[in-house]
Each structure stands twice: as structure tokens, then as C-alpha cells.
Design a protein around this motif. Structure first.
Motif, PDB file in Angstrom:
ATOM      1  N   GLU A  32      -1.502   8.019   2.957  1.00 60.63           N
ATOM      2  CA  GLU A  32      -2.125   7.382   1.804  1.00 60.63           C
ATOM      3  C   GLU A  32      -2.015   5.858   1.873  1.00 60.63           C
ATOM      4  OE1 GLU A  32      -3.872   8.757  -0.543  1.00 60.63           O
ATOM      5  OE2 GLU A  32      -3.589  10.789   0.245  1.00 60.63           O
ATOM      6  N   GLY A  33      -0.911   5.380   2.391  1.00 58.71           N
ATOM      7  CA  GLY A  33      -0.748   3.931   2.513  1.00 58.71           C
ATOM      8  C   GLY A  33      -1.739   3.323   3.478  1.00 58.71           C
ATOM      9  N   PHE A  34      -1.942   3.964   4.619  1.00 59.38           N
ATOM     10  CA  PHE A  34      -2.907   3.441   5.587  1.00 59.38           C
ATOM     11  C   PHE A  34      -4.336   3.542   5.058  1.00 59.38           C
ATOM     12  CE2 PHE A  34       0.498   4.243   8.832  1.00 59.38           C
ATOM     13  CZ  PHE A  34       0.592   2.925   9.263  1.00 59.38           C
ATOM     14  N   MET A  35      -4.622   4.557   4.257  1.00 61.42           N
ATOM     15  CA  MET A  35      -5.950   4.652   3.643  1.00 61.42           C
ATOM     16  C   MET A  35      -6.186   3.482   2.690  1.00 61.42           C
ATOM     17  SD  MET A  35      -6.433   8.742   2.919  1.00 61.42           S
ATOM     18  CE  MET A  35      -7.959   8.425   2.048  1.00 61.42           C
ATOM     19  N   ARG A  36      -5.156   3.086   1.936  1.00 62.42           N
ATOM     20  CA  ARG A  36      -5.297   1.926   1.050  1.00 62.42           C
ATOM     21  C   ARG A  36      -5.517   0.648   1.856  1.00 62.42           C
ATOM     22  NH1 ARG A  36      -3.724   2.576  -4.398  1.00 62.42           N
ATOM     23  NH2 ARG A  36      -4.719   0.532  -4.602  1.00 62.42           N
ATOM     24  N   ILE A  37      -4.868   0.556   3.019  1.00 60.98           N
ATOM     25  CA  ILE A  37      -5.053  -0.630   3.860  1.00 60.98           C
ATOM     26  C   ILE A  37      -6.479  -0.682   4.403  1.00 60.98           C
ATOM     27  CG2 ILE A  37      -4.349  -1.733   6.016  1.00 60.98           C
ATOM     28  CD1 ILE A  37      -1.533  -0.731   5.521  1.00 60.98           C
ATOM     29  N   LEU A  38      -6.998   0.473   4.846  1.00 66.55           N
ATOM     30  CA  LEU A  38      -8.367   0.510   5.379  1.00 66.55           C
ATOM     31  C   LEU A  38      -9.390   0.186   4.301  1.00 66.55           C
ATOM     32  CD1 LEU A  38      -8.148   3.688   7.664  1.00 66.55           C
ATOM     33  CD2 LEU A  38      -8.077   1.273   8.349  1.00 66.55           C
ATOM     34  N   GLU A  39      -9.066   0.485   3.050  1.00 71.62           N
ATOM     35  CA  GLU A  39      -9.957   0.151   1.935  1.00 71.62           C
ATOM     36  C   GLU A  39      -9.548  -1.184   1.318  1.00 71.62           C
ATOM     37  OE1 GLU A  39      -9.526   3.495  -0.599  1.00 71.62           O
ATOM     38  OE2 GLU A  39     -10.849   4.778   0.574  1.00 71.62           O
ATOM     39  N   TRP A  40      -9.300  -2.163   2.180  1.00 70.74           N
ATOM     40  CA  TRP A  40      -8.822  -3.472   1.742  1.00 70.74           C
ATOM     41  C   TRP A  40      -9.827  -4.154   0.828  1.00 70.74           C
ATOM     42  CZ3 TRP A  40      -4.279  -5.998   2.116  1.00 70.74           C
ATOM     43  CH2 TRP A  40      -4.271  -7.357   1.835  1.00 70.74           C
ATOM     44  N   GLY A  41     -11.091  -3.942   1.100  1.00 69.64           N
ATOM     45  CA  GLY A  41     -12.125  -4.549   0.275  1.00 69.64           C
ATOM     46  C   GLY A  41     -12.412  -3.692  -0.939  1.00 69.64           C
ATOM     47  N   THR A  42     -13.633  -3.173  -1.030  1.00 73.17           N
ATOM     48  CA  THR A  42     -14.020  -2.332  -2.169  1.00 73.17           C
ATOM     49  C   THR A  42     -13.657  -0.885  -1.877  1.00 73.17           C
ATOM     50  OG1 THR A  42     -15.852  -3.817  -2.654  1.00 73.17           O
ATOM     51  CG2 THR A  42     -15.898  -1.637  -3.655  1.00 73.17           C
ATOM     52  N   PRO A  43     -12.749  -0.276  -2.646  1.00 69.98           N
ATOM     53  CA  PRO A  43     -12.359   1.115  -2.406  1.00 69.98           C
ATOM     54  C   PRO A  43     -13.524   2.067  -2.666  1.00 69.98           C
ATOM     55  CG  PRO A  43     -10.772  -0.015  -3.810  1.00 69.98           C
ATOM     56  CD  PRO A  43     -11.986  -0.890  -3.736  1.00 69.98           C
ATOM     57  N   SER A  44     -13.447   3.221  -2.026  1.00 68.45           N
ATOM     58  CA  SER A  44     -14.504   4.221  -2.159  1.00 68.45           C
ATOM     59  C   SER A  44     -14.268   5.165  -3.323  1.00 68.45           C
ATOM     60  CB  SER A  44     -14.597   5.043  -0.858  1.00 68.45           C
ATOM     61  OG  SER A  44     -13.345   5.677  -0.587  1.00 68.45           O
ATOM     62  N   PRO A  89       0.820  -1.232   0.000  1.00 70.79           N
ATOM     63  CA  PRO A  89       0.000   0.000   0.000  1.00 70.79           C
ATOM     64  C   PRO A  89       0.844   1.269   0.000  1.00 70.79           C
ATOM     65  CG  PRO A  89      -0.811  -1.579   1.620  1.00 70.79           C
ATOM     66  CD  PRO A  89       0.512  -2.082   1.154  1.00 70.79           C
ATOM     67  N   PHE A  90       1.966   1.243   0.706  1.00 68.46           N
ATOM     68  CA  PHE A  90       2.837   2.418   0.761  1.00 68.46           C
ATOM     69  C   PHE A  90       3.597   2.592  -0.558  1.00 68.46           C
ATOM     70  CE2 PHE A  90       2.348   0.535   4.967  1.00 68.46           C
ATOM     71  CZ  PHE A  90       1.802   1.587   5.672  1.00 68.46           C
ATOM     72  N   TYR A  91       3.908   1.479  -1.213  1.00 71.36           N
ATOM     73  CA  TYR A  91       4.531   1.562  -2.534  1.00 71.36           C
ATOM     74  C   TYR A  91       3.575   2.214  -3.528  1.00 71.36           C
ATOM     75  CZ  TYR A  91       6.734   0.117  -6.911  1.00 71.36           C
ATOM     76  OH  TYR A  91       7.307   0.105  -8.159  1.00 71.36           O
ATOM     77  N   SER A  92       2.280   1.898  -3.428  1.00 71.93           N
ATOM     78  CA  SER A  92       1.276   2.524  -4.298  1.00 71.93           C
ATOM     79  C   SER A  92       1.254   4.029  -4.110  1.00 71.93           C
ATOM     80  CB  SER A  92      -0.109   1.940  -4.025  1.00 71.93           C
ATOM     81  OG  SER A  92      -0.177   0.588  -4.392  1.00 71.93           O
ATOM     82  N   GLY A 116     -13.914   5.513  -7.124  1.00 74.97           N
ATOM     83  CA  GLY A 116     -14.052   5.155  -8.532  1.00 74.97           C
ATOM     84  C   GLY A 116     -13.608   3.757  -8.894  1.00 74.97           C
ATOM     85  N   ARG A 117     -12.661   3.686  -9.852  1.00 75.79           N
ATOM     86  CA  ARG A 117     -12.214   2.411 -10.396  1.00 75.79           C
ATOM     87  C   ARG A 117     -10.958   1.879  -9.714  1.00 75.79           C
ATOM     88  NH1 ARG A 117     -12.851   3.552 -16.923  1.00 75.79           N
ATOM     89  NH2 ARG A 117     -15.110   3.960 -16.909  1.00 75.79           N
ATOM     90  N   MET A 118     -10.615   2.415  -8.576  1.00 73.72           N
ATOM     91  CA  MET A 118      -9.429   1.946  -7.866  1.00 73.72           C
ATOM     92  C   MET A 118      -9.593   0.484  -7.481  1.00 73.72           C
ATOM     93  SD  MET A 118      -7.761   3.290  -4.293  1.00 73.72           S
ATOM     94  CE  MET A 118      -7.330   4.894  -4.963  1.00 73.72           C
ATOM     95  N   LEU A 119      -8.571  -0.312  -7.747  1.00 71.22           N
ATOM     96  CA  LEU A 119      -8.607  -1.725  -7.398  1.00 71.22           C
ATOM     97  C   LEU A 119      -8.376  -1.913  -5.905  1.00 71.22           C
ATOM     98  CD1 LEU A 119      -6.511  -3.228 -10.346  1.00 71.22           C
ATOM     99  CD2 LEU A 119      -8.977  -3.422 -10.011  1.00 71.22           C
ATOM    100  N   PRO A 120      -9.031  -2.885  -5.288  1.00 74.69           N
ATOM    101  CA  PRO A 120      -8.735  -3.171  -3.877  1.00 74.69           C
ATOM    102  C   PRO A 120      -7.284  -3.616  -3.722  1.00 74.69           C
ATOM    103  CG  PRO A 120     -10.090  -4.909  -4.833  1.00 74.69           C
ATOM    104  CD  PRO A 120     -10.041  -3.806  -5.846  1.00 74.69           C
ATOM    105  N   ILE A 121      -6.718  -3.308  -2.578  1.00 73.31           N
ATOM    106  CA  ILE A 121      -5.296  -3.561  -2.393  1.00 73.31           C
ATOM    107  C   ILE A 121      -4.976  -5.051  -2.435  1.00 73.31           C
ATOM    108  CG2 ILE A 121      -5.354  -3.698   0.126  1.00 73.31           C
ATOM    109  CD1 ILE A 121      -2.706  -1.946  -2.090  1.00 73.31           C
ATOM    110  N   TRP A 122      -5.938  -5.896  -2.036  1.00 74.96           N
ATOM    111  CA  TRP A 122      -5.663  -7.334  -2.056  1.00 74.96           C
ATOM    112  C   TRP A 122      -5.481  -7.836  -3.489  1.00 74.96           C
ATOM    113  CZ3 TRP A 122      -8.961 -10.200  -4.943  1.00 74.96           C
ATOM    114  CH2 TRP A 122     -10.258  -9.726  -5.141  1.00 74.96           C
ATOM    115  N   ALA A 123      -6.098  -7.149  -4.462  1.00 72.94           N
ATOM    116  CA  ALA A 123      -5.953  -7.564  -5.857  1.00 72.94           C
ATOM    117  C   ALA A 123      -4.597  -7.153  -6.430  1.00 72.94           C
ATOM    118  CB  ALA A 123      -7.076  -6.956  -6.696  1.00 72.94           C
TER     119      ALA A 123
END
Length: 406
Positions: free
Chosen positions: A204-216, A177-180, A218-225
Motif C-alpha cells: 500500500e505504501g508503494f502504491m501511494r508513492i506511485l500515485e504521487w500526483g493525482t490519485p486514482s 506513504p507507509f505511515y498512511s 476518489g477523494r484521496m489526497l496526493p501524497i505530496w500534499a
């Protein structure tokens, strides 16, 4: 005295007992570098009588250390502008000029500097260094918590190697997530986006972690993908680097051993540089070659991974077709294979190599800095090296003649 032909020990090192078969110190050094003992044959001439070139080994050590430091600085700092260019090309799916060759980038870079400022290609360097430091810290914590090795050697077992790879995989997964967030900072345009603060990469990295499932967003991919392909790329590059480095080291040692055995100069003019190369020098050359080959081989896969990371982040990048405008990144990939198939269908195979010219410039600059460092350090070492004393040289020759004729 009938001559030297009947004296079996005349060509042995000074001070060595003629009844002994080898010189232990020389034989140990030879075995350390080439992997076996010196051959003992009638034709073997042995080391020279005067082994007064010890300072040359110190010079080699200085050169090797300087090259290592220069390579480390170049890889982590001086290469950053080329990394920014190559990533901007990779994520821009609508780029018309693919910049596969280096010379197409030069006018674009000149226009970027005229329109913006000198720091336009140094954006994101702080977050990049933070992510690399975070990766080392995570590896250290996981290693201490699990007992898995952070480094592996030739004597490591299969289990230790698997544990080491698992440790690397966990570390890459944690920092993804932090690399993103760092990737976004390196590609976004300075004139169309707010400059991020130094530690925004953590937010920003922690926000990507919190949105582990479906991001809020637009078309952002979930971090697990994104984690799985990112870890697969990192581990593949690491294993390839280790493999290429080991193969290259073996080839270089074989070449040095072959030159050592066949060199005609060994019986006349002894050269420690050509016959006894430092192990560190061989390892350094192998490491540089493995790094270059690894970057070239995995460039297309890296293009796909970066596009997945940047999707849905509302990033606006500099238009490298002109160097005078900006353009948003709008993609809708569903995953790795969908990104690959879409890129091949719309941009062709060469679309996977967008920005390859920036990689060529990066590697060329890397090698140029290493060559320059080698030249400068060698010249300084030669200037600082004390001249040989004629008295000491004459005493050495007299001592050898006394030994030989007695």
C-alpha cells in the motif's frame, strides 16, 4: 583531649588528609551530578565517615534500567490498544460522543469486545512496528550516506543540529506513504474489512508513492500534499520533546542541588538516594515528562493530519458512539487549512480533541506500569541485597575512632 571543637578535621572523610581541602572522589561525583564543586566552608560537614552504601547505587541503576525497558515496551506495544481507540475517534468526523474524558470509552470498549474478539484493539500492531523500524533504517542509511549525525548532544554545533533535523525530515518524508497505510490498518473495522497481511503495508505504501500526483481513488489526497504537514508535525514534536526534556533536566538538577545544600539530614543520616541521584534517573524522569507534554500539546494537530491521511481510502471504522456498528469515513478536505476550518465550523474546537480520553488512559497506563516496575524491582533488589556484617561494622567504627583520637 579538650573535645572535638578544636579539631578542624574531625568531620572529614575517613582516610583523608586533614590538610587537603576536598575529597577528590566525592568532589568529582558531586561535580558530575550538580555541575559544580562541593562548597568548602567552615559549616560544611562533608560526607559521612562510613560510606558503605555502594550497593544502593547498584540498586538505583537496576531500577533505572528496568524503568527504561518497561517504558520502551509500554510505548511501542502495550499502548497500542489506546492508540487504536484514539485514532478511530480522531478520523471519525461524524462522531457524536467526542470521548474527551476516559470513562465514556469504557462501555464502548466492553461492547466492542463482546461483538468482536479480544484482538480488535490490537489491529495494525505489526505494520506500526514495521514503520517504526523502517524509520530507524532510513535514518541510518541517510546518516551513513551524508555523514549527518543521527544523535545530537549538548556539545553539538548549530550546523550539526541543522543537519540532524534535515536527516529527520528526510526520513519522515520517505516513510509518510507507509505511515498512511499503517494508519488505515489501525483504524479499519475487523468485521467490515479483510484482515491485512503482515507486509501489506509495503504494498500500500508503494502504491501511494506511485500515485504521487493525482490519485486514482476518489477523494484521496496526493501524497505530496500530505508529506509537508506530516513532516512539520514530526519535527515540531521532536524539537518540543528535546526542549522540554532539557528544561526538565535542569529543573530537577536544581531541585536536587537545593535539597542537597539545605538538607538537615546531611549532617546526621546520609542518604545516597536523596543526595546523589543518578544522572540516568533524572534523564528518564525528564524524558517521560517531555513525552506526556508533547502528546497533549500536539493532539489537535495530529487529529487533522490523520484525517488527511485517511481521506479517500474507503476505510470503514467501528462506530464508537455505540460500539456495535460500523461506519464509513467520507470526507472531502482540500488540505490542512481546509480540514482545520471545516472541523472548527462543524464540530467546534472540541472536535479537535476527539478521543482525548483514550490518550489519558494511555498515559495513565504508562505511568502505572512505570510505578509498578519501580516497586517490583526495588523490592527484589532489597530482598537480594546482602545484610551488613556486624563484625565489619564494628571494625569500621573502631578504625574511625582510632583515626579521630590519634
Amino acid at each position: 583531649m579538650a573535645g572535638f571543637g578544636e579539631y578542624s578535621g574531625y568531620n572529614r572523610p575517613f582516610g583523608l588528609d586533614p590538610n587537603r581541602e576536598t575529597n577528590d572522589l566525592y568532589d568529582t561525583r558531586y561535580q558530575q551530578i550538580y555541575g559544580y564543586h562541593t562548597p568548602v566552608t567552615e559549616e560544611f560537614q562533608g560526607p559521612p565517615l562510613v560510606m558503605d552504601d555502594v550497593p544502593e547505587e547498584d540498586n538505583n541503576a537496576y531500577v533505572t534500567t528496568a524503568i527504561s525497558v518497561a517504558s520502551l515496551i509500554t510505548e511501542n506495544l502495550l499502548s497500542h490498544p489506546f492508540i487504536v481507540l484514539r485514532r478511530q475517534c480522531q478520523v471519525h468526523n461524524g462522531l457524536k460522543n467526542y470521548h474527551i474524558v476516559p470513562y465514556t470509552l469504557l462501555p464502548v470498549v466492553a461492547r466492542l469486545h463482546r461483538r468482536q474478539d479480544v484482538t480488535t484493539l490490537w489491529k495494525g500492531i505489526g505494520s506500526t512496528c514495521i514503520v517504526k523500524g523502517l524509520n530507524l533504517a532510513v535514518e541510518d542509511v541517510v546518516s551513513k550516506g551524508t555523514g549527518w549525525p543521527k544523535e545530537i548532544g549538548k556539545c553539538s554545533s548549530v550546523l550539526q543540529f541543522l543537519q540532524h533535523i534535515t536527516l529527520k525530515s528526510i526520513s519522515l518524508a520517505i516513510i509518510t506513504p507507509f505511515y498512511s497505510a499503517s494508519l488505515v490498518e489501525t483504524v479499519q473495522s475487523d468485521i467490515a474489512s479483510d484482515k491485512p497481511a503482515l507486509f501489506d503495508v509495503f504494498r500500500e505504501g508503494f502504491m501511494r508513492i506511485l500515485e504521487w500526483g493525482t490519485p486514482s481513488r476518489g477523494r484521496m489526497l496526493p501524497i505530496w500534499a500530505i508529506v509537508l504537514p506530516t513532516v512539520a508535525l514530526g519535527i515540531s514534536k521532536y524539537i518540543t520533546h528535546l526542549t522540554l526534556k532539557n528544561i526538565t533536566e535542569k529543573v530537577l538538577r536544581f531541585q536536587q542541588r537545593h535539597r542537597h545544600e539545605l538538607s538537615d539530614s546531611y549532617n546526621t543520616n546520609y542518604s545516597k538516594n536523596s543526595l546523589n541521584p543518578l544522572l540516568e534517573d533524572i534523564s528518564l524522569k525528564a524524558n517521560i515528562f517531555a513525552f506526556i507534554a508533547m502528546e497533549i500539546v500536539f493532539f489537535p494537530v495530529e487529529t487533522i493530519i490523520h484525517r488527511l491521511h485517511i481521506q479517500g481510502t474507503r476505510t470503514i471504522v467501528d462506530n464508537l458512539d455505540t460500539g456495535t456498528s460500523v461506519i464509513p469515513i467520507l470526507t472531502g478536505y482540500e488540505g490542512f487549512m481546509d480540514c482545520y476550518n471545516s472541523t472548527i465550523a462543524k464540530e467546534g474546537v472540541s472536535g479537535l480533541y476527539k478521543g482525548f480520553g483514550a490518550l489519558v488512559l494511555q498515559l495513565a497506563a504508562h505511568l502505572a506500569i512505570i510505578k509498578l516496575t519501580t516497586f517490583v524491582v526495588s523490592e527484589i533488589s532489597n530482598l537480594l541485597k546482602p545484610a551488613k556484617s556486624p563484625t565489619n561494622s564494628d571494625d569500621s567504627i573502631h578504625s574511625q575512632q582510632k583515626y579521630l583520637f590519634n
